[in-house]
Design a protein around this motif. Structure first.
Motif, PDB file in Angstrom:
ATOM      1  N   SER A   1       0.907  -1.288   0.004  1.00  0.00           N
ATOM      2  CA  SER A   1      -0.109   0.126   0.138  1.00  0.00           C
ATOM      3  C   SER A   1       0.862   1.253  -0.032  1.00  0.00           C
TER       4      SER A   1
ATOM      5  N   GLU B   1      -3.517  -6.608   4.727  1.00  0.00           N
ATOM      6  CA  GLU B   1      -4.252  -6.145   3.842  1.00  0.00           C
ATOM      7  C   GLU B   1      -3.565  -5.100   2.935  1.00  0.00           C
TER       8      GLU B   1
ATOM      9  N   SER C   1      -1.095  -6.412  -2.373  1.00  0.00           N
ATOM     10  CA  SER C   1      -1.739  -6.550  -3.384  1.00  0.00           C
ATOM     11  C   SER C   1      -1.149  -7.470  -4.587  1.00  0.00           C
TER      12      SER C   1
END
Length: 383
Positions: free
Chosen positions: A237, A314, A317
């Motif tokens: 991120s 999280e 990706s």
């Protein structure tokens, strides 16, 4: 068609060979089966300019990588290729990893790696406050490069010296004819092309073993057979990417099957994690090689969180998958590049480049120079 030099393969090493060949006044043709250059291993990697720390002293990988690290930044400046000489940390996460770190430092000194520093946790915190470790090596000459720009610079240089680059052309085979080789090629329309060349450089990357086999070489006897090794990359991120300014690596696999799931930085400043390592079963079709397997996310997260504890699951990706051409047996012992003119096999003028994995991107131009230095020693018409 006729040419002094035929280069099979348009990845970064093939392009560097084309530039080196043409700059020496040799008529040069490069053929690539894909529609453009560098569409396989050369464009699916970490884009790191390595220092030469990992490789056995005296090996081609060590010798060429140290030389390349010394030269590549000025060459990038000369050709307006983007790079970031950001430096790299190799970290020991636990105290029992410190002896391995010290062993790596000893190897680095033996290889001639420049400016290496040993850091304690306090030193590391000063330059990377979000990295946790018990000690580290700092390599200020390691960096990253825009691999596409670097490849394009070799392409432009080669063409400027008169080399021809031919895409969508597949190599089929070769026959020896007196002092030259008759090569059979096939274009995208299925038309067969015959070409005579005095010298052939096999820079076919993932298929370099098959090309070597087409020359009549027993690739098992001489250790040329390749085993494809797949590696995934995850992007991190933007918020967490802002917290890292150097490349950060764990200690490498003992036999360098992998240098570990590490943190790299791309041109846009986003950090990536990878690659992992997985040998591809021979039953897996090539169309499946580059499919991303997102089930690896937790493994990546756990591997990197050891030394980058603010990372959250999280944050990851899926990014890309690359495939590396490892020589069979690389999981058992460290395998070097093969850069060999096949005079001993009655194939003078044929140079095989096999197993050109990392640090091949860093070493591309030095590999090319090595090829033509070998040819120059053996052939009076090579400058």
């Amino acid at each position: 068609m006729q040419s002094d030099v035929l280069i099979i393969g348009g990845g970064i090493v093939g392009l560097a060979c084309a530039a080196e060949s043409a700059s020496r006044g040799l008529t040069t043709i490069l053929v690539e089966k894909n529609e453009s250059f560098g569409m396989e291993t050369s464009s699916r990697n970490s884009e790191v300019i390595h220092s030469g720390i990992y490789y056995p002293t005296g090996s081609l990988k060590a010798r060429l990588c140290v030389r390349a690290n010394h030269n590549i930044y000025s060459e990038c400046e000369c050709h307006n290729v983007w790079y970031n000489k950001c430096g790299k940390l190799i970290v020991a996460v636990t105290t029992d990893e410190i002896p391995s770190l010290e062993k790596l430092h000893t190897r680095a000194l033996a290889n001639g790696v420049e400016e290496i520093q040993i850091l304690d946790p306090h030193d590391v915190h000063k330059i990377e406050p979000n990295i946790v470790c018990t000690g580290a090596l700092f390599l200020p000459t390691t960096g990253i490069v825009d691999s596409h720009e670097l490849m394009k610079s070799y392409l432009t240089e080669a063409k400027g010296y008169g080399a021809d680059m031919v895409f969508n052309v597949e190599y089929l085979g070769v026959n020896q004819s007196n002092s030259s080789y008759q090569v059979e090629l096939k274009d995208a329309n299925g038309e067969i092309i015959k070409l005579n060349a005095r010298y052939i450089i096999n820079s076919a990357g993932l298929r370099s073993d098959k090309v070597a086999e087409s020359f009549g070489i027993d690739i098992d006897e001489f250790g040329y057979r390749l085993h494809y090794n797949r590696g995934h990359y995850y992007s991190v991120s933007p918020s967490k990417s802002k917290t890292i300014s150097h490349l950060v690596y764990p200690l490498p696999h003992e036999r360098l099957v992998s240098v570990g799931i590490h943190i790299t930085i791309d041109k846009g400043g986003r950090i990536k994690l990878g690659p992992d390592t997985e040998y591809i079963d021979s039953t897996v079709p090539e169309t499946e090689w580059y499919k991303f397997d997102d089930s690896r996310r937790e493994f990546f997260y756990s591997a990197v969180k050891r030394y980058f504890p603010i990372l959250e699951l999280e944050d990851l990706s899926p990014d890309q998958v690359g495939v590396r051409p490892k020589r069979v047996g690389s999981e058992k012992e460290i395998k070097d590049f093969i850069i060999h003119e096949e005079i001993d096999k009655d194939l003078p003028g044929i140079v095989n480049l096999v197993g050109i994995e990392s640090p091949g991107l860093t070493c591309a131009r030095e590999i090319a120079r090595e090829v033509f230095d070998i040819l120059k020693r053996n052939h009076s018409d090579i400058k």
